[in-house]
Design a protein around this motif. Structure first.
Motif, PDB file in Angstrom:
ATOM      1  N   GLY A   8       2.725   3.023 -15.750  1.00 20.53           N
ATOM      2  CA  GLY A   8       3.634   3.994 -16.084  1.00 20.53           C
ATOM      3  C   GLY A   8       4.981   3.449 -16.163  1.00 20.53           C
ATOM      4  N   GLY A   9       5.042   2.256 -15.826  1.00 21.24           N
ATOM      5  CA  GLY A   9       6.415   1.269 -15.976  1.00 21.24           C
ATOM      6  C   GLY A   9       6.955   1.162 -17.395  1.00 21.24           C
ATOM      7  N   GLY A  10       8.200   0.920 -17.577  1.00 16.90           N
ATOM      8  CA  GLY A  10       8.705   0.781 -19.006  1.00 16.90           C
ATOM      9  C   GLY A  10      10.242   0.507 -18.964  1.00 16.90           C
ATOM     10  N   SER A  17      13.729   9.924 -17.151  1.00 18.88           N
ATOM     11  CA  SER A  17      12.816   9.917 -16.014  1.00 18.88           C
ATOM     12  C   SER A  17      11.676   8.917 -16.459  1.00 18.88           C
ATOM     13  CB  SER A  17      12.387  11.288 -15.928  1.00 18.88           C
ATOM     14  OG  SER A  17      13.413  12.248 -15.639  1.00 18.88           O
ATOM     15  N   LEU A  18      10.887   8.682 -15.501  1.00 20.49           N
ATOM     16  CA  LEU A  18       9.409   7.937 -15.396  1.00 20.49           C
ATOM     17  C   LEU A  18       8.314   8.408 -14.535  1.00 20.49           C
ATOM     18  CD1 LEU A  18      10.089   4.107 -16.206  1.00 20.49           C
ATOM     19  CD2 LEU A  18       9.103   5.781 -17.768  1.00 20.49           C
ATOM     20  N   ARG A  19       7.360   8.542 -14.569  1.00 18.87           N
ATOM     21  CA  ARG A  19       6.189   8.698 -13.705  1.00 18.87           C
ATOM     22  C   ARG A  19       5.320   7.751 -13.575  1.00 18.87           C
ATOM     23  NH1 ARG A  19       1.621  13.365 -13.041  1.00 18.87           N
ATOM     24  NH2 ARG A  19       0.641  12.392 -14.665  1.00 18.87           N
ATOM     25  N   GLY A  66      16.143  13.204  -3.593  1.00 18.52           N
ATOM     26  CA  GLY A  66      16.736  14.405  -4.652  1.00 18.52           C
ATOM     27  C   GLY A  66      16.440  13.696  -6.063  1.00 18.52           C
ATOM     28  N   ARG A  67      15.834  12.496  -6.144  1.00 16.19           N
ATOM     29  CA  ARG A  67      15.718  11.927  -7.266  1.00 16.19           C
ATOM     30  C   ARG A  67      14.085  11.482  -7.508  1.00 16.19           C
ATOM     31  NH1 ARG A  67      17.971   7.179  -9.237  1.00 16.19           N
ATOM     32  NH2 ARG A  67      17.833   6.347  -7.152  1.00 16.19           N
ATOM     33  N   PHE A  68      13.778  11.071  -6.495  1.00 14.98           N
ATOM     34  CA  PHE A  68      12.316  10.428  -6.516  1.00 14.98           C
ATOM     35  C   PHE A  68      11.063  11.548  -5.706  1.00 14.98           C
ATOM     36  CE2 PHE A  68      13.142   5.711  -7.042  1.00 14.98           C
ATOM     37  CZ  PHE A  68      13.974   6.277  -8.144  1.00 14.98           C
ATOM     38  N   MET A  83      10.116   9.590 -10.808  1.00 17.26           N
ATOM     39  CA  MET A  83      11.601   9.109 -10.973  1.00 17.26           C
ATOM     40  C   MET A  83      12.477   9.975 -11.862  1.00 17.26           C
ATOM     41  SD  MET A  83      10.634   5.139 -10.253  1.00 17.26           S
ATOM     42  CE  MET A  83      10.060   4.926 -11.940  1.00 17.26           C
ATOM     43  N   ASN A  84      13.366  10.556 -11.280  1.00 19.51           N
ATOM     44  CA  ASN A  84      14.419  11.345 -12.381  1.00 19.51           C
ATOM     45  C   ASN A  84      15.842  10.508 -11.938  1.00 19.51           C
ATOM     46  OD1 ASN A  84      12.208  13.091 -13.041  1.00 19.51           O
ATOM     47  ND2 ASN A  84      12.583  14.348 -11.277  1.00 19.51           N
ATOM     48  N   ASN A  85      16.666  10.799 -13.021  1.00 20.87           N
ATOM     49  CA  ASN A  85      17.924  10.723 -13.135  1.00 20.87           C
ATOM     50  C   ASN A  85      18.240   9.137 -12.966  1.00 20.87           C
ATOM     51  OD1 ASN A  85      20.705  10.711 -13.095  1.00 20.87           O
ATOM     52  ND2 ASN A  85      21.026  11.524 -11.143  1.00 20.87           N
ATOM     53  N   LEU A  86      17.247   8.184 -13.569  1.00 22.54           N
ATOM     54  CA  LEU A  86      17.312   6.832 -13.262  1.00 22.54           C
ATOM     55  C   LEU A  86      18.548   6.121 -13.465  1.00 22.54           C
ATOM     56  CD1 LEU A  86      13.658   6.125 -14.294  1.00 22.54           C
ATOM     57  CD2 LEU A  86      14.460   5.756 -12.114  1.00 22.54           C
ATOM     58  N   ARG A  87      18.948   5.155 -12.704  1.00 23.40           N
ATOM     59  CA  ARG A  87      20.233   4.450 -12.778  1.00 23.40           C
ATOM     60  C   ARG A  87      19.839   2.947 -12.863  1.00 23.40           C
ATOM     61  NH1 ARG A  87      21.879   6.569  -6.815  1.00 23.40           N
ATOM     62  NH2 ARG A  87      22.028   8.857  -7.428  1.00 23.40           N
ATOM     63  N   PRO A  88      20.838   2.201 -13.406  1.00 26.14           N
ATOM     64  CA  PRO A  88      20.401   0.810 -13.635  1.00 26.14           C
ATOM     65  C   PRO A  88      20.049  -0.011 -12.332  1.00 26.14           C
ATOM     66  CG  PRO A  88      22.731   1.315 -15.160  1.00 26.14           C
ATOM     67  CD  PRO A  88      21.949   2.590 -14.160  1.00 26.14           C
ATOM     68  N   GLU A  89      20.596   0.389 -11.373  1.00 20.22           N
ATOM     69  CA  GLU A  89      20.078  -0.156  -9.939  1.00 20.22           C
ATOM     70  C   GLU A  89      18.938   0.146  -9.599  1.00 20.22           C
ATOM     71  OE1 GLU A  89      22.731   1.660 -10.523  1.00 20.22           O
ATOM     72  OE2 GLU A  89      23.480   3.143  -9.087  1.00 20.22           O
TER      73      GLU A  89
END
Length: 124
Positions: A8-10, A17-19, A66-68, A83-89
């Motif tokens: 599921g990565g990418g 978002s990603l799951r 709150g995001r994961f 995973m929601n509202n993903l950030r570069p970090e």
């Protein structure tokens, strides 16, 4: 020993978002508490979240709250990381891990079995 495979990565844009999925074989996943970890280049492996065997109790570090969200489907021998509202970090290789204890596991050393990891890249 339980064999774990993450998928599921990418590549995703910031705010996306990603799951991730972690599917087990060789053992029944309901016998294990599970954790998700991540490791970015040049950094130590860190906990993303952990869940007990029946999925009722979970823990997330503050950066993920709150995001994961971790969920598990023991009938499918699979654990998920939404995973929601993903950030570069959040860019890192993400690993799932299993431990035979009953409670939450906060340290990587508490886990006996690991998947090979899946790359998550957050970039525009």
């Amino acid at each position: 020993q339980v064999h774990l495979v993450e998928t599921g990565g990418g590549l995703v844009q910031p705010g996306g978002s990603l799951r991730l999925s972690c599917t087990a074989s060789g053992r029944t996943l309901s016998n294990y508490a599970m954790g998700w970890f991540r490791q970015a280049p040049g950094k130590e492996r860190e906990l993303v979240g952990t869940v007990i065997r029946n999925g009722v109790l979970k823990y997330y570090p503050d950066a993920m709250k709150g995001r994961f969200n971790i969920s598990r489907d023991n009938a499918k021998n699979t654990v998920y990381l939404q995973m929601n509202n993903l950030r570069p970090e959040d860019t890192a290789v993400y690993y799932c891990a299993a431990r035979s204890g009953h409670g939450l596991g906060y340290q990587s050393g508490e886990y006996s079995d690991w998947g090979q990891g899946t790359q998550v890249t957050v970039s525009s």
